[in-house]
Motif scaffolding. Sequence first.
Motif, PDB file in Angstrom:
ATOM      1  N   ARG A  88       0.835  -1.188   0.000  1.00 27.61           N
ATOM      2  CA  ARG A  88       0.000   0.000   0.000  1.00 27.61           C
ATOM      3  C   ARG A  88       0.879   1.250   0.000  1.00 27.61           C
ATOM      4  O   ARG A  88       1.865   1.314   0.731  1.00 27.61           O
ATOM      5  CB  ARG A  88      -0.891  -0.026   1.245  1.00 27.61           C
ATOM      6  N   PHE A  89       0.528   2.219  -0.817  1.00 28.59           N
ATOM      7  CA  PHE A  89       1.284   3.474  -0.933  1.00 28.59           C
ATOM      8  C   PHE A  89       1.150   4.263   0.371  1.00 28.59           C
ATOM      9  O   PHE A  89       0.049   4.518   0.853  1.00 28.59           O
ATOM     10  CB  PHE A  89       0.678   4.269  -2.099  1.00 28.59           C
ATOM     11  N   ARG A  90       2.290   4.612   0.948  1.00 25.14           N
ATOM     12  CA  ARG A  90       2.264   5.390   2.200  1.00 25.14           C
ATOM     13  C   ARG A  90       3.341   6.451   2.119  1.00 25.14           C
ATOM     14  O   ARG A  90       4.519   6.143   1.966  1.00 25.14           O
ATOM     15  CB  ARG A  90       2.640   4.475   3.357  1.00 25.14           C
ATOM     16  N   LEU A 138      16.492  -2.177   7.441  1.00 19.48           N
ATOM     17  CA  LEU A 138      15.185  -1.544   7.204  1.00 19.48           C
ATOM     18  C   LEU A 138      14.920  -1.453   5.702  1.00 19.48           C
ATOM     19  O   LEU A 138      15.858  -1.359   4.912  1.00 19.48           O
ATOM     20  CB  LEU A 138      15.177  -0.129   7.816  1.00 19.48           C
ATOM     21  N   PRO A 139      13.650  -1.449   5.307  1.00 21.05           N
ATOM     22  CA  PRO A 139      13.357  -1.361   3.868  1.00 21.05           C
ATOM     23  C   PRO A 139      13.704   0.011   3.293  1.00 21.05           C
ATOM     24  O   PRO A 139      13.678   1.015   4.014  1.00 21.05           O
ATOM     25  CB  PRO A 139      11.846  -1.605   3.793  1.00 21.05           C
ATOM     26  N   THR A 140      14.032   0.043   2.019  1.00 21.36           N
ATOM     27  CA  THR A 140      14.296   1.316   1.329  1.00 21.36           C
ATOM     28  C   THR A 140      13.054   1.724   0.548  1.00 21.36           C
ATOM     29  O   THR A 140      12.592   0.979  -0.311  1.00 21.36           O
ATOM     30  CB  THR A 140      15.498   1.154   0.374  1.00 21.36           C
ATOM     31  N   PRO A 141      12.499   2.904   0.864  1.00 27.55           N
ATOM     32  CA  PRO A 141      11.335   3.371   0.094  1.00 27.55           C
ATOM     33  C   PRO A 141      11.756   3.832  -1.296  1.00 27.55           C
ATOM     34  O   PRO A 141      12.949   3.899  -1.610  1.00 27.55           O
ATOM     35  CB  PRO A 141      10.826   4.572   0.906  1.00 27.55           C
ATOM     36  N   GLN A 142      10.771   4.181  -2.106  1.00 30.66           N
ATOM     37  CA  GLN A 142      11.055   4.853  -3.376  1.00 30.66           C
ATOM     38  C   GLN A 142      11.148   6.347  -3.075  1.00 30.66           C
ATOM     39  O   GLN A 142      10.449   6.830  -2.173  1.00 30.66           O
ATOM     40  CB  GLN A 142       9.879   4.617  -4.311  1.00 30.66           C
ATOM     41  N   TYR A 143      11.981   7.060  -3.832  1.00 29.44           N
ATOM     42  CA  TYR A 143      12.165   8.487  -3.552  1.00 29.44           C
ATOM     43  C   TYR A 143      11.667   9.354  -4.701  1.00 29.44           C
ATOM     44  O   TYR A 143      11.812   8.995  -5.870  1.00 29.44           O
ATOM     45  CB  TYR A 143      13.646   8.786  -3.277  1.00 29.44           C
ATOM     46  N   GLY A 182      -4.999   5.752  -3.301  1.00 30.28           N
ATOM     47  CA  GLY A 182      -5.771   5.018  -2.297  1.00 30.28           C
ATOM     48  C   GLY A 182      -4.887   4.618  -1.125  1.00 30.28           C
ATOM     49  O   GLY A 182      -5.145   3.633  -0.430  1.00 30.28           O
ATOM     50  N   GLY A 183      -3.821   5.369  -0.913  1.00 33.35           N
ATOM     51  CA  GLY A 183      -2.861   5.044   0.144  1.00 33.35           C
ATOM     52  C   GLY A 183      -3.029   5.917   1.371  1.00 33.35           C
ATOM     53  O   GLY A 183      -4.090   6.493   1.604  1.00 33.35           O
TER      54      GLY A 183
END
Length: 283
Positions: free
Chosen positions: A2-4, A236-241, A34-35
Motif C-alpha cells: 500500500r502506498f504510504r 530496514l526497507p528502502t522506500p522509493q524516492y 488510495g494510500g
Amino acid sequence: MRFRTRFAPSPTGPLHLGHAYSAILAHDRARAAGGAFMLRIDDIDQSRARPAWEAQIINDLAWLGLTWDAPPRRQSDHLPAYRAAIDQLRGLGLTYPCCCTRRDIRDAACAPQEGTPPPSGPDGLLYPGTCRGRAMAEAGPSDAIRLDMAKAMALPRHTGGFTETGPAHTGQHAITPEMMIATIGDVVLARPGMGASYHLSVVVDDAAQAITHVIRGEDLFAATPIHVLLQSLLGLPTPQYHHHRLIRDAAGKRLAKRDDARAIAQYRDAGATAADIRRMVGL
Ligand code: GLU
C-alpha cells in the motif's frame, strides 16, 4: 504494498509556500493511490524547535484541506528508538566518538591543501577523520557519534541503491564505496545534547511509519544515499524516492523558512483561499 507517504516539517518557523507544495503533492498522491498520508514533526533539534510553530504548522495544513491518517509522530517522543539504532550500528563496529568542533574540522580539512577548497558533502565539509581511531568506550557526553564510512561500505549490504522518480534525477542511483567515502564521509549519527542526527532519525522514522514513498524537496536529494545506506545497515526497507522542484520567489531565490513574507498564514490573513495557494505553487 500500500502506498504510504509523509510530510515531515521541522517546527522551526512558519509553513511557507515551499512546504505547502511539498505537503499538498504528497497528500494528493497518497489520496490518488488510495494510500495513506502521514504527518511527522521533525523536532529532533530541540534547540530550534518550538511548540508554537508546531501548532501553527498543523493549523495551516488543516486549513489547506489536508488530512492525515494517524496522529502526527513527533521525533522528540522517540529518542529511545534512535538510541537503539545507534547501538545497533555500534554493535557492528561502525561508530566512533568525535569531539571536533566545526572550527577544528575546518582547520584540519583546509590545512593539507592550502588554496584548493576542501571536499564538502550534504553536511558541509567532509570530516577529515581526526577522531576515527577513538573507541566507543571513551565516548563522553560532549562527544558526537560518527559512522565510519569506509568500514560501513566494506560490509555486505542488501541494497546497492535506490529508485528516484523526481524530475531532476529520475532513474536508478547506485551507492558505491568510492562515492560514499569521497563525497559523503563519516556522517554524524548523534550530536551532543541532541540525541540523534537528522539522517539517523528520518531513517528510523520512515521505517516506523512504514513509508513506501518519500516525497520531499530536491535540496534533500544529496542526503538520500546516506539514508539508503543506514536503512541497509539497520535492516530496514528502502522506500522509493521522489525529490520535487523547489518553490522559488520571483528573483529565483529559494524560499527559506525565515522568509516570513511567504508564510501561508500571511496569505490566509490577506484573504487567500486554499485553492489560491494550490494555484500559486502550480498544483
Ligand atoms: N524535516 C525536514 C525539513 O523540514 C524534512 C525531512 C525529510 O523530508 O526527510 O527539511
